[in-house]
Scaffold this motif. Structure first.
Motif, PDB file in Angstrom:
ATOM      1  N   GLY A   1     100.462  58.778 125.312  1.00 19.87           N
ATOM      2  CA  GLY A   1     101.654  59.546 124.976  1.00 19.87           C
ATOM      3  C   GLY A   1     102.011  59.555 123.501  1.00 19.87           C
ATOM      4  O   GLY A   1     103.035  60.120 123.107  1.00 19.87           O
ATOM      5  N   ALA A   2     101.177  58.940 122.672  1.00 16.62           N
ATOM      6  CA  ALA A   2     101.465  58.903 121.235  1.00 16.62           C
ATOM      7  C   ALA A   2     101.245  60.255 120.559  1.00 16.62           C
ATOM      8  O   ALA A   2     101.749  60.487 119.466  1.00 16.62           O
ATOM      9  CB  ALA A   2     100.613  57.836 120.542  1.00 16.62           C
ATOM     10  N   GLY A   3     100.484  61.140 121.211  1.00 22.26           N
ATOM     11  CA  GLY A   3     100.281  62.467 120.647  1.00 22.26           C
ATOM     12  C   GLY A   3      98.909  62.709 120.046  1.00 22.26           C
ATOM     13  O   GLY A   3      98.739  63.601 119.218  1.00 22.26           O
ATOM     14  N   LYS A   4      97.923  61.946 120.480  1.00 21.01           N
ATOM     15  CA  LYS A   4      96.567  62.099 119.935  1.00 21.01           C
ATOM     16  C   LYS A   4      96.030  63.513 120.182  1.00 21.01           C
ATOM     17  O   LYS A   4      95.555  64.177 119.252  1.00 21.01           O
ATOM     18  CB  LYS A   4      95.630  61.047 120.549  1.00 21.01           C
ATOM     19  N   THR A   5      96.105  63.982 121.408  1.00 22.62           N
ATOM     20  CA  THR A   5      95.591  65.314 121.743  1.00 22.62           C
ATOM     21  C   THR A   5      96.404  66.400 121.041  1.00 22.62           C
ATOM     22  O   THR A   5      95.837  67.377 120.540  1.00 22.62           O
ATOM     23  CB  THR A   5      95.598  65.541 123.266  1.00 22.62           C
ATOM     24  N   THR A   6      97.698  66.240 120.968  1.00 23.43           N
ATOM     25  CA  THR A   6      98.552  67.224 120.289  1.00 23.43           C
ATOM     26  C   THR A   6      98.192  67.309 118.808  1.00 23.43           C
ATOM     27  O   THR A   6      98.100  68.406 118.242  1.00 23.43           O
ATOM     28  CB  THR A   6     100.041  66.856 120.470  1.00 23.43           C
ATOM     29  N   LEU A   7      97.960  66.171 118.174  1.00 20.96           N
ATOM     30  CA  LEU A   7      97.554  66.174 116.768  1.00 20.96           C
ATOM     31  C   LEU A   7      96.191  66.828 116.613  1.00 20.96           C
ATOM     32  O   LEU A   7      95.967  67.614 115.674  1.00 20.96           O
ATOM     33  CB  LEU A   7      97.544  64.752 116.205  1.00 20.96           C
ATOM     34  N   ILE A   8      95.267  66.550 117.512  1.00 24.02           N
ATOM     35  CA  ILE A   8      93.936  67.161 117.439  1.00 24.02           C
ATOM     36  C   ILE A   8      94.034  68.675 117.565  1.00 24.02           C
ATOM     37  O   ILE A   8      93.324  69.407 116.871  1.00 24.02           O
ATOM     38  CB  ILE A   8      92.990  66.537 118.483  1.00 24.02           C
TER      39      ILE A   8
ATOM     40  N   LEU B   1      94.909  69.823 114.183  1.00 24.21           N
ATOM     41  CA  LEU B   1      93.775  69.668 113.262  1.00 24.21           C
ATOM     42  C   LEU B   1      92.754  70.783 113.468  1.00 24.21           C
ATOM     43  O   LEU B   1      92.232  71.343 112.500  1.00 24.21           O
ATOM     44  CB  LEU B   1      93.112  68.302 113.456  1.00 24.21           C
ATOM     45  N   THR B   2      92.470  71.120 114.728  1.00 16.27           N
ATOM     46  CA  THR B   2      91.510  72.197 114.992  1.00 16.27           C
ATOM     47  C   THR B   2      92.056  73.530 114.477  1.00 16.27           C
ATOM     48  O   THR B   2      91.311  74.324 113.907  1.00 16.27           O
ATOM     49  CB  THR B   2      91.142  72.297 116.484  1.00 16.27           C
TER      50      THR B   2
ATOM     51  N   GLU C   1      97.209  69.335 108.005  1.00 16.01           N
ATOM     52  CA  GLU C   1      96.574  69.736 106.740  1.00 16.01           C
ATOM     53  C   GLU C   1      96.482  68.564 105.776  1.00 16.01           C
ATOM     54  O   GLU C   1      95.458  68.371 105.110  1.00 16.01           O
ATOM     55  CB  GLU C   1      97.351  70.895 106.117  1.00 16.01           C
ATOM     56  N   GLU C   2      97.534  67.757 105.701  1.00 13.05           N
ATOM     57  CA  GLU C   2      97.526  66.580 104.826  1.00 13.05           C
ATOM     58  C   GLU C   2      96.494  65.557 105.301  1.00 13.05           C
ATOM     59  O   GLU C   2      95.764  64.974 104.503  1.00 13.05           O
ATOM     60  CB  GLU C   2      98.920  65.955 104.779  1.00 13.05           C
TER      61      GLU C   2
END
Length: 141
Positions: free
Chosen positions: A33-40, A43-44, A15-16
């Motif tokens: 493994g940094a978490g790009k997909t998890t963050l996306i 975000l969705t 949200e931020e």
């Protein structure tokens, strides 16, 4: 801007991040493994998408729709050369009024618009990530 988060606080971080984005094309940088997909995924969710989201690694692009939003989620990791992005109509996606979330944007750097928000993820430890947000040119600073 910098945000530190864990899986327990990722939804608040999403949200931020969205509140700081000046553009609808977000470029996600970070090692495997940094978490790009998890963050996306977070975000969705923050944008009101309720359908299941996941990595488009093999299909290159996934499209999510809901709550009046459309999101194009790209994973460019498997591209061997930049020109392969034309096969999926990449340039047409970029000119749409919708959200474009692009993992591994360095694979298509010369095709990216200038007005983008860069999201750089850095692994701090096995549960904590540092997210740096940069609204500017398509060069990560």
């Amino acid at each position: 801007m910098k945000i530190t988060f864990t899986l327990d606080t990722i939804d608040k971080a999403a949200e931020e991040i969205l509140s700081q984005c000046q553009y609808k094309t977000l470029l996600f940088y970070g090692e495997m493994g940094a978490g790009k997909t998890t963050l996306i995924k977070s975000l969705t969710k923050a944008l009101g998408i309720t359908q299941t989201t996941g990595s488009p690694t093999f299909g290159i692009v996934n499209i999510y729709e809901g709550n009046g939003e459309t999101i194009h989620h790209f994973d460019m990791y498997r591209l061997k050369k930049e020109e392969e992005a034309f096969d999926i109509g990449f340039e047409e996606y970029l000119t749409s009024p919708y959200w474009n979330f692009i993992e591994w944007p360095e694979k298509v750097s010369s095709l990216l618009p200038t007005n983008t928000t860069k999201i750089n993820l850095k692994i701090l430890d096995h549960t904590t990530r540092l997210c740096t947000i940069d609204n500017g040119s398509n060069e990560l600073k």
